[in-house]
Design a protein around this motif. Structure first.
Motif, PDB file in Angstrom:
ATOM      1  N   VAL A 136     -15.976  27.307  26.849  1.00  0.00           N
ATOM      2  CA  VAL A 136     -14.808  28.139  26.549  1.00  0.00           C
ATOM      3  C   VAL A 136     -15.182  29.603  26.753  1.00  0.00           C
ATOM      4  CG1 VAL A 136     -13.120  28.814  24.778  1.00  0.00           C
ATOM      5  CG2 VAL A 136     -14.035  26.480  24.799  1.00  0.00           C
ATOM      6  N   ILE A 137     -14.302  30.353  27.395  1.00  0.00           N
ATOM      7  CA  ILE A 137     -14.441  31.811  27.497  1.00  0.00           C
ATOM      8  C   ILE A 137     -13.258  32.429  26.759  1.00  0.00           C
ATOM      9  CG2 ILE A 137     -14.358  33.807  29.050  1.00  0.00           C
ATOM     10  CD1 ILE A 137     -15.680  32.048  31.190  1.00  0.00           C
ATOM     11  N   ILE A 138     -13.530  33.408  25.911  1.00  0.00           N
ATOM     12  CA  ILE A 138     -12.466  34.134  25.216  1.00  0.00           C
ATOM     13  C   ILE A 138     -12.515  35.592  25.643  1.00  0.00           C
ATOM     14  CG2 ILE A 138     -11.487  34.800  22.994  1.00  0.00           C
ATOM     15  CD1 ILE A 138     -12.863  32.346  21.771  1.00  0.00           C
ATOM     16  N   LEU A 139     -11.391  36.110  26.111  1.00  0.00           N
ATOM     17  CA  LEU A 139     -11.283  37.514  26.518  1.00  0.00           C
ATOM     18  C   LEU A 139     -10.531  38.277  25.433  1.00  0.00           C
ATOM     19  CD1 LEU A 139     -10.230  36.977  30.255  1.00  0.00           C
ATOM     20  CD2 LEU A 139     -12.554  37.254  29.335  1.00  0.00           C
ATOM     21  N   THR A 140     -11.199  39.227  24.786  1.00  0.00           N
ATOM     22  CA  THR A 140     -10.510  39.990  23.736  1.00  0.00           C
ATOM     23  C   THR A 140      -9.487  40.961  24.327  1.00  0.00           C
ATOM     24  OG1 THR A 140     -12.214  41.719  23.660  1.00  0.00           O
ATOM     25  CG2 THR A 140     -12.493  39.819  22.183  1.00  0.00           C
ATOM     26  N   HIS A 141      -9.734  41.435  25.549  1.00  0.00           N
ATOM     27  CA  HIS A 141      -8.739  42.207  26.307  1.00  0.00           C
ATOM     28  C   HIS A 141      -9.263  42.348  27.727  1.00  0.00           C
ATOM     29  CE1 HIS A 141     -11.559  45.279  24.959  1.00  0.00           C
ATOM     30  NE2 HIS A 141     -11.033  46.165  25.769  1.00  0.00           N
ATOM     31  N   PHE A 142      -8.512  43.027  28.583  1.00  0.00           N
ATOM     32  CA  PHE A 142      -8.793  42.967  30.016  1.00  0.00           C
ATOM     33  C   PHE A 142      -9.550  44.174  30.570  1.00  0.00           C
ATOM     34  CE2 PHE A 142      -4.552  40.463  30.101  1.00  0.00           C
ATOM     35  CZ  PHE A 142      -5.210  39.331  29.638  1.00  0.00           C
ATOM     36  N   HIS A 143     -10.004  45.090  29.745  1.00  0.00           N
ATOM     37  CA  HIS A 143     -10.774  46.216  30.264  1.00  0.00           C
ATOM     38  C   HIS A 143     -12.013  45.729  31.005  1.00  0.00           C
ATOM     39  CE1 HIS A 143      -9.023  49.583  27.482  1.00  0.00           C
ATOM     40  NE2 HIS A 143      -8.368  49.474  28.619  1.00  0.00           N
ATOM     41  N   VAL A 144     -12.442  46.524  31.983  1.00  0.00           N
ATOM     42  CA  VAL A 144     -13.504  46.110  32.901  1.00  0.00           C
ATOM     43  C   VAL A 144     -14.802  45.785  32.159  1.00  0.00           C
ATOM     44  CG1 VAL A 144     -14.870  46.803  34.918  1.00  0.00           C
ATOM     45  CG2 VAL A 144     -12.475  47.478  34.742  1.00  0.00           C
ATOM     46  N   ASP A 145     -15.118  46.565  31.108  1.00  0.00           N
ATOM     47  CA  ASP A 145     -16.398  46.339  30.411  1.00  0.00           C
ATOM     48  C   ASP A 145     -16.378  45.071  29.559  1.00  0.00           C
ATOM     49  OD1 ASP A 145     -14.543  47.846  28.852  1.00  0.00           O
ATOM     50  OD2 ASP A 145     -16.127  48.451  27.468  1.00  0.00           O
ATOM     51  N   HIS A 146     -15.243  44.359  29.551  1.00  0.00           N
ATOM     52  CA  HIS A 146     -15.138  43.083  28.834  1.00  0.00           C
ATOM     53  C   HIS A 146     -14.860  41.904  29.772  1.00  0.00           C
ATOM     54  CE1 HIS A 146     -14.954  44.881  24.702  1.00  0.00           C
ATOM     55  NE2 HIS A 146     -14.685  45.920  25.452  1.00  0.00           N
TER      56      HIS A 146
END
Length: 243
Positions: free
Chosen positions: A58-68
């Motif tokens: 599973v991958i969870i993205l907290t938001h879409f900014h490049v450093d994340h």
């Protein structure tokens, strides 16, 4: 039975640093491995710690900014063209706009579309989902429109703030959690959309997590001369602990 474990892969920001990579954390539970955020060079950092892309469920993205999110394309590319093509399913969890974000990546990099495995894009906002013995719960926080904080529960719990300003939702989500991995961009300076130590401390006093790891650390922290007391720990790349 082994407890949930946390590997801190990146405690830095958009500012390139040798000693602090951008955001990434690996949660290892009994039946599932969860990667929270995929900042630049995370696929390489996983390898350095003995993990490959195929180990992650599973991958969870907290938001879409490049450093994340920068290494998400690298991750997908490796799933298709690694030594052995990926077979096990992969789930990617994110906030609103996740499907559009993924379509955009595929438009730029058509080679990342899965060839040999099932990929599920799961928009999860203010909701919970059970998967392989874990419960993943998210709540919107104050940074980007799609920004979420994430709590992962098995027998114990770890909560990730993502990037956020002061947030009542984060207080509720982190209530009584065993480990809170909290953005604390600056020790003293306050910038919109981010926490400093005083703002984070107000959240912690209400939520009462057992341990707090400070992360998303700007260079201001290099010159800070204060002392952290329990439950606070200054995050370092490579930290590994039981949740």
């Amino acid at each position: 039975l082994p407890l949930m474990k946390l590997l801190v892969l990146g405690t830095g920001t958009a500012i390139p640093r040798i000693e602090r990579g951008s955001s990434a954390y690996l949660v290892t539970a009994r039946r599932v491995k969860v990667l929270v955020d995929v900042g630049p060079a995370v696929v390489r950092r996983l390898l350095e710690r003995g993990y490959e892309v195929d180990d992650v469920d599973v991958i969870i993205l907290t938001h879409f900014h490049v450093d994340h999110t920068a290494d998400l394309s690298t991750f997908f590319f490796a799933c298709n063209y690694g030594r052995v093509p990926r077979r096990r399913p992969l789930t990617v969890i994110g906030g609103k706009g996740l499907a559009r974000f993924y379509r955009g990546l595929c438009a730029v990099y058509p080679w990342i579309v899965p060839k040999t495995y099932d990929l599920t894009m799961l928009r999860l906002v203010n909701d919970s989902r059970k998967m392989a013995g874990l419960t993943v719960t998210t709540a919107p926080v104050n940074h980007n429109p799609e920004s979420i904080a994430v709590r992962i529960d098995e027998k114990r719990s770890v909560t990730f703030s993502g990037d956020t300003d002061v947030s009542a939702n984060l207080v509720r989500l982190a209530d009584g959690t065993d480990t809170l991995v909290a953005e604390c961009a600056f020790p003293e300076r306050k910038v919109k959309g981010h926490l400093n130590f005083a703002a984070l401390d107000r959240i912690v006093r209400k939520a009462e997590p057992k341990r707090v790891i400070l992360t998303h650390l700007y260079p201001d922290w290099d010159d800070w001369t204060g002392v952290l007391h329990a439950p606070y720990l200054l995050g370092e790349d490579g930290m590994e602990m039981e949740v």
